[in-house]
Write a protein that holds these residues in place. Structure first.
Motif, PDB file in Angstrom:
ATOM      1  N   LEU A 179       0.700  -1.317  -0.086  1.00  0.00           N
ATOM      2  CA  LEU A 179      -0.015  -0.046   0.009  1.00  0.00           C
ATOM      3  C   LEU A 179       0.783   1.332   0.017  1.00  0.00           C
ATOM      4  CD1 LEU A 179      -2.651  -1.006   2.467  1.00  0.00           C
ATOM      5  CD2 LEU A 179      -2.988  -0.800  -0.042  1.00  0.00           C
ATOM      6  N   ALA A 180       2.050   1.130   0.683  1.00  0.00           N
ATOM      7  CA  ALA A 180       2.914   2.294   0.765  1.00  0.00           C
ATOM      8  C   ALA A 180       3.754   2.605  -0.451  1.00  0.00           C
ATOM      9  CB  ALA A 180       4.046   2.325   1.860  1.00  0.00           C
ATOM     10  N   GLU A 181       3.867   1.615  -1.318  1.00  0.00           N
ATOM     11  CA  GLU A 181       4.531   1.791  -2.706  1.00  0.00           C
ATOM     12  C   GLU A 181       3.436   2.611  -3.566  1.00  0.00           C
ATOM     13  OE1 GLU A 181       7.046  -1.009  -5.822  1.00  0.00           O
ATOM     14  OE2 GLU A 181       5.203  -1.875  -4.776  1.00  0.00           O
ATOM     15  N   LYS A 182       2.184   2.044  -3.368  1.00  0.00           N
ATOM     16  CA  LYS A 182       1.418   2.941  -4.217  1.00  0.00           C
ATOM     17  C   LYS A 182       1.060   4.177  -3.847  1.00  0.00           C
ATOM     18  CE  LYS A 182      -1.651  -1.333  -4.899  1.00  0.00           C
ATOM     19  NZ  LYS A 182      -2.939  -2.003  -4.628  1.00  0.00           N
ATOM     20  N   GLU A 183       1.442   4.675  -2.703  1.00  0.00           N
ATOM     21  CA  GLU A 183       1.306   6.221  -2.507  1.00  0.00           C
ATOM     22  C   GLU A 183       2.237   7.216  -3.189  1.00  0.00           C
ATOM     23  OE1 GLU A 183      -0.597   7.828  -0.222  1.00  0.00           O
ATOM     24  OE2 GLU A 183      -1.891   5.908   0.062  1.00  0.00           O
ATOM     25  N   GLU A 184       3.484   6.343  -3.391  1.00  0.00           N
ATOM     26  CA  GLU A 184       4.642   7.190  -4.296  1.00  0.00           C
ATOM     27  C   GLU A 184       5.166   8.568  -3.373  1.00  0.00           C
ATOM     28  OE1 GLU A 184       3.535   7.879  -8.249  1.00  0.00           O
ATOM     29  OE2 GLU A 184       3.473   5.739  -8.815  1.00  0.00           O
ATOM     30  N   THR A 185       5.298   8.336  -2.227  1.00  0.00           N
ATOM     31  CA  THR A 185       5.683   9.205  -1.344  1.00  0.00           C
ATOM     32  C   THR A 185       7.018   8.874  -0.528  1.00  0.00           C
ATOM     33  OG1 THR A 185       4.035   9.077   0.535  1.00  0.00           O
ATOM     34  CG2 THR A 185       3.814  10.722  -1.281  1.00  0.00           C
ATOM     35  N   GLY A 186       7.703   7.413  -0.979  1.00  0.00           N
ATOM     36  CA  GLY A 186       8.707   7.202  -0.243  1.00  0.00           C
ATOM     37  C   GLY A 186       8.271   6.494   1.041  1.00  0.00           C
ATOM     38  N   ALA A 187       9.390   6.370   2.100  1.00  0.00           N
ATOM     39  CA  ALA A 187       9.094   5.885   3.251  1.00  0.00           C
ATOM     40  C   ALA A 187       8.040   6.520   4.150  1.00  0.00           C
ATOM     41  CB  ALA A 187      10.538   5.599   4.141  1.00  0.00           C
ATOM     42  N   ARG A 188       8.009   7.823   3.685  1.00  0.00           N
ATOM     43  CA  ARG A 188       6.711   8.679   4.634  1.00  0.00           C
ATOM     44  C   ARG A 188       5.418   7.949   4.468  1.00  0.00           C
ATOM     45  NH1 ARG A 188       9.995  12.710   1.924  1.00  0.00           N
ATOM     46  NH2 ARG A 188      11.234  13.888   3.405  1.00  0.00           N
ATOM     47  N   ALA A 189       5.253   7.215   3.372  1.00  0.00           N
ATOM     48  CA  ALA A 189       3.874   6.593   2.977  1.00  0.00           C
ATOM     49  C   ALA A 189       3.771   5.470   4.016  1.00  0.00           C
ATOM     50  CB  ALA A 189       3.911   6.088   1.666  1.00  0.00           C
ATOM     51  N   LEU A 190       4.713   5.197   4.834  1.00  0.00           N
ATOM     52  CA  LEU A 190       4.506   4.017   5.628  1.00  0.00           C
ATOM     53  C   LEU A 190       3.558   4.398   7.027  1.00  0.00           C
ATOM     54  CD1 LEU A 190       7.901   2.421   5.823  1.00  0.00           C
ATOM     55  CD2 LEU A 190       6.102   1.299   4.867  1.00  0.00           C
ATOM     56  N   MET A 191       3.742   5.741   7.389  1.00  0.00           N
ATOM     57  CA  MET A 191       3.005   6.370   8.575  1.00  0.00           C
ATOM     58  C   MET A 191       1.564   6.644   7.846  1.00  0.00           C
ATOM     59  SD  MET A 191       2.487   7.783  11.279  1.00  0.00           S
ATOM     60  CE  MET A 191       4.027   8.281  12.343  1.00  0.00           C
ATOM     61  N   THR A 192       1.263   7.028   6.904  1.00  0.00           N
ATOM     62  CA  THR A 192       0.121   7.349   6.043  1.00  0.00           C
ATOM     63  C   THR A 192      -0.592   6.192   6.259  1.00  0.00           C
ATOM     64  OG1 THR A 192       1.053   9.044   4.702  1.00  0.00           O
ATOM     65  CG2 THR A 192      -1.108   8.177   4.125  1.00  0.00           C
ATOM     66  N   VAL A 193      -0.008   4.918   5.645  1.00  0.00           N
ATOM     67  CA  VAL A 193      -0.815   3.724   5.601  1.00  0.00           C
ATOM     68  C   VAL A 193      -1.183   3.171   6.863  1.00  0.00           C
ATOM     69  CG1 VAL A 193      -0.522   1.184   4.708  1.00  0.00           C
ATOM     70  CG2 VAL A 193       0.131   3.336   3.505  1.00  0.00           C
ATOM     71  N   LEU A 194      -0.269   3.314   7.816  1.00  0.00           N
ATOM     72  CA  LEU A 194      -0.403   2.571   9.047  1.00  0.00           C
ATOM     73  C   LEU A 194      -1.466   3.271  10.049  1.00  0.00           C
ATOM     74  CD1 LEU A 194       3.267   1.881  10.162  1.00  0.00           C
ATOM     75  CD2 LEU A 194       1.294   0.295  10.210  1.00  0.00           C
ATOM     76  N   GLU A 195      -1.629   4.717   9.779  1.00  0.00           N
ATOM     77  CA  GLU A 195      -2.470   5.588  10.482  1.00  0.00           C
ATOM     78  C   GLU A 195      -3.770   5.360   9.740  1.00  0.00           C
ATOM     79  OE1 GLU A 195      -5.052   8.706  11.520  1.00  0.00           O
ATOM     80  OE2 GLU A 195      -4.511   8.242   9.529  1.00  0.00           O
ATOM     81  N   LYS A 196      -3.772   5.026   8.643  1.00  0.00           N
ATOM     82  CA  LYS A 196      -5.128   4.892   7.944  1.00  0.00           C
ATOM     83  C   LYS A 196      -5.744   3.526   8.386  1.00  0.00           C
ATOM     84  CE  LYS A 196      -7.493   4.686   3.699  1.00  0.00           C
ATOM     85  NZ  LYS A 196      -7.493   4.778   2.036  1.00  0.00           N
ATOM     86  N   GLN A 197      -5.098   2.353   8.452  1.00  0.00           N
ATOM     87  CA  GLN A 197      -5.180   0.951   8.537  1.00  0.00           C
ATOM     88  C   GLN A 197      -5.469   0.870  10.154  1.00  0.00           C
ATOM     89  OE1 GLN A 197      -5.770  -1.468   6.376  1.00  0.00           O
ATOM     90  NE2 GLN A 197      -5.450   0.211   4.917  1.00  0.00           N
ATOM     91  N   LEU A 198      -4.869   1.547  11.146  1.00  0.00           N
ATOM     92  CA  LEU A 198      -5.104   1.278  12.469  1.00  0.00           C
ATOM     93  C   LEU A 198      -5.781   2.346  13.165  1.00  0.00           C
ATOM     94  CD1 LEU A 198      -1.502  -0.199  13.101  1.00  0.00           C
ATOM     95  CD2 LEU A 198      -3.501  -1.415  12.733  1.00  0.00           C
TER      96      LEU A 198
END
Length: 541
Positions: free
Chosen positions: A375-394
């Motif tokens: 999911l983070a790879e699809k965001e195309e904002t690099g490692a910062r996307a990990l926080m975006t994905v985790l926040e949305k999922q949890l």
């Protein structure tokens, strides 16, 4: 004792006298007024500038690290980017080995360098898409070196004399970071992010004070120049400097030399790949020319040359002072998995600590980590996307689970794909009473009460269950409810102890249902009971 010469100005001793000195001094620049009444002695952070962190380490003149040592340190925090780590490690080691050698030669030659000693400073340019670890690399290099480190965004600067930040202030910030040690500051690292925003705009008319103007100002800093300790345009700083000199607290040096300051700049350089592609395609002409599709960003960055930067909008002299070009590659889902699993700064550790603060043991499973990475790879904002994905999922789990009886959260792919169903399951589970967990929290309160008031108060099993049900209804912890309902019990308990000598008490569900009534009945009974009545009889009553 000779009288004072009336022509000789006296040293001002009061704020009023000092204000008059400044008014007379600056009056020739126009109608300028000053109010320094009650002004405290100057402090490094008194002028509103941001506080900076001081790095404690061994002296840079004892530098003995090898490039592989630097890379090994970076490997702990940054995944991939091996070529970038190697290039940075070599540049940093060469830079500080040179500084160490120059210091030794100056000491041998009475403070002077031998003739013919030249050194081309290896300032660094880091190129790569957002979120690949550019800032992280520089941050951890500075920590390892133990030198003053200043970071800034290029977008806040403008050419000297115009509205906006002055790049010379970066050098002054190094002195603050070195706790006023100018010599240490002269071997620091200045990191400027988003430097691609300084590129001149095509077809722009007039003076480009926030682009080409800043590039021109940076040229002299990256080579070698003397920067004044105070900003000539900042009158407040000038006043402070004058006050420090008058009080004898000023620095021995009034300028900072940038000869040994290492400059590292970085940027995403969005659009640079188009410049590279245009240059590469321009050599293909005729019917036999190969028609190539758009080159991937990482491949484009590998082909970049100085002329591409110039066409992008940079001065040739500016690019020339950044001889080390470091390429950071775009991260993939596989890289994100390694970041989550192996990096010492993994965001998973942060989420585990956050759930732990609510008494929930969160455990990430491999299939969930793979899903998060994809999911983070699809965001195309690099490692910062990990926080975006985790926040949305949890997000919902963080909101709904704290304060319930849920003490363990297994985060797997099934949970992430079926969040709503899982939340309903947890809602039902949260209504159930976890006797073991409830008892442990009650025991905390019992121990607190006993240590503070020197009497023993226990809740029986039925009281514990009643307390747990009430905590679940209120969405609060058992310990919070327990402290609230029995917050004034020590007064009644101590009175009963005085009347009867009783030191052990047992609370029943009636005490949870109506604490005041239960305690009042116990107090009344302590006055009327027979002195030979046992404590057990009193509690039974």
């Amino acid at each position: 004792m000779p009288k004072d010469d009336p022509k000789e100005p006296k040293n001002p001793k009061t704020p009023e006298e000092l204000q008059k000195v400044f008014q007379d001094f600056f009056g020739k620049f126009g109608n300028v007024s000053f109010d320094i009444g009650g002004m405290d002695a100057p402090t490094p952070d008194d002028d509103g500038e941001k506080e900076v962190e001081v790095v404690e380490s061994q002296s840079i003149f004892d530098f003995d690290l090898l490039p592989r040592d630097v890379k090994r340190h970076l490997d702990r925090f940054v995944i991939r980017q091996d070529e970038a780590k190697k290039a940075l490690a070599i540049a940093v080691c060469d830079h500080y080995n040179h500084a160490k050698q120059m210091r030794a030669l100056e000491e041998e030659n009475g403070g002077k360098l031998p003739d013919g000693m030249e050194y081309q400073k290896q300032n660094v340019m880091i190129v790569g898409p957002t979120g690949v670890g550019k800032t992280y690399l520089v941050k951890h290099i500075a920590e390892l070196m133990g030198v003053p480190f200043v970071k800034a965004d290029a977008t806040k600067f403008s050419e000297t004399g115009y509205v906006g930040g002055d790049v010379d202030d970066l050098v002054r910030e190094l002195v603050q970071k070195a706790d006023g040690d100018v010599e240490m500051a002269e071997y620091g690292i200045i990191y400027i992010d988003e430097v691609d925003k300084l590129a001149s705009k095509p077809g722009m008319s007039g003076r480009d004070v926030s682009g080409r103007g800043v590039q021109t100002t940076l040229l002299k800093l990256m080579e070698e120049t003397e920067v004044p300790m105070t900003n000539p345009m900042d009158m407040r700083a000038q006043m402070k400097a004058m006050m420090q000199m008058r009080s004898g607290g000023g620095s021995n040096k009034d300028t900072i030399n940038t000869r040994h300051i290492l400059f590292i700049v970085s940027g995403a350089f969005s659009g640079l790949e188009k410049v590279v592609q245009g240059r590469l395609k321009s050599g293909q002409m005729g019917f036999g020319a190969e028609i190539s599709e758009a080159v991937l960003d990482g491949e484009s960055f590998r082909e970049v040359e100085t002329r591409d930067f110039v066409e992008f909008g940079f001065e040739a002299e500016f690019v020339g002072r950044l001889p080390v070009r470091v390429i950071c590659e775009k991260l993939t889902a596989a890289d994100f998995v390694k970041i989550l699993n192996d990096s010492e700064g993994s965001i998973l550790r942060q989420y585990e600590r956050e759930f732990e603060a609510y008494g929930i043991d969160a455990k990430f499973q491999p299939d969930a980590i793979e899903m998060i990475a994809q999911l983070a790879e699809k965001e195309e904002t690099g490692a910062r996307a990990l926080m975006t994905v985790l926040e949305k999922q949890l997000r919902d789990f963080k909101f709904d689970l704290p304060g319930t009886s849920v003490s363990e959260l297994i985060i797997d792919r099934n949970l992430l794909e079926n969040r709503e169903a899982k939340l309903k399951e947890f809602a039902e589970l949260g209504k159930r009473v976890d006797v073991k967990k409830t008892r442990s929290e009650v025991e905390i309160w019992e121990k607190e009460f006993s240590e503070k008031h020197e009497v023993s108060v226990k809740l029986d099993d039925q009281a514990v269950l009643a307390l747990a049900e009430r905590a679940t209804e209120q969405g609060r912890s058992v310990l919070q409810v327990c402290r609230e309902r029995f917050k004034d019990y020590q007064f009644g308990i101590k009175l009963i102890e005085k009347n009867t000598g009783q030191r052990e008490f047992v609370l029943t569900p009636d005490a949870v249902a109506d604490p005041d009534k239960f305690l009042s009945e116990m107090v009344v009974l302590s006055y009327s009971r027979d002195s030979d009545a046992s404590p057990a009889a009193e509690n039974d009553a």
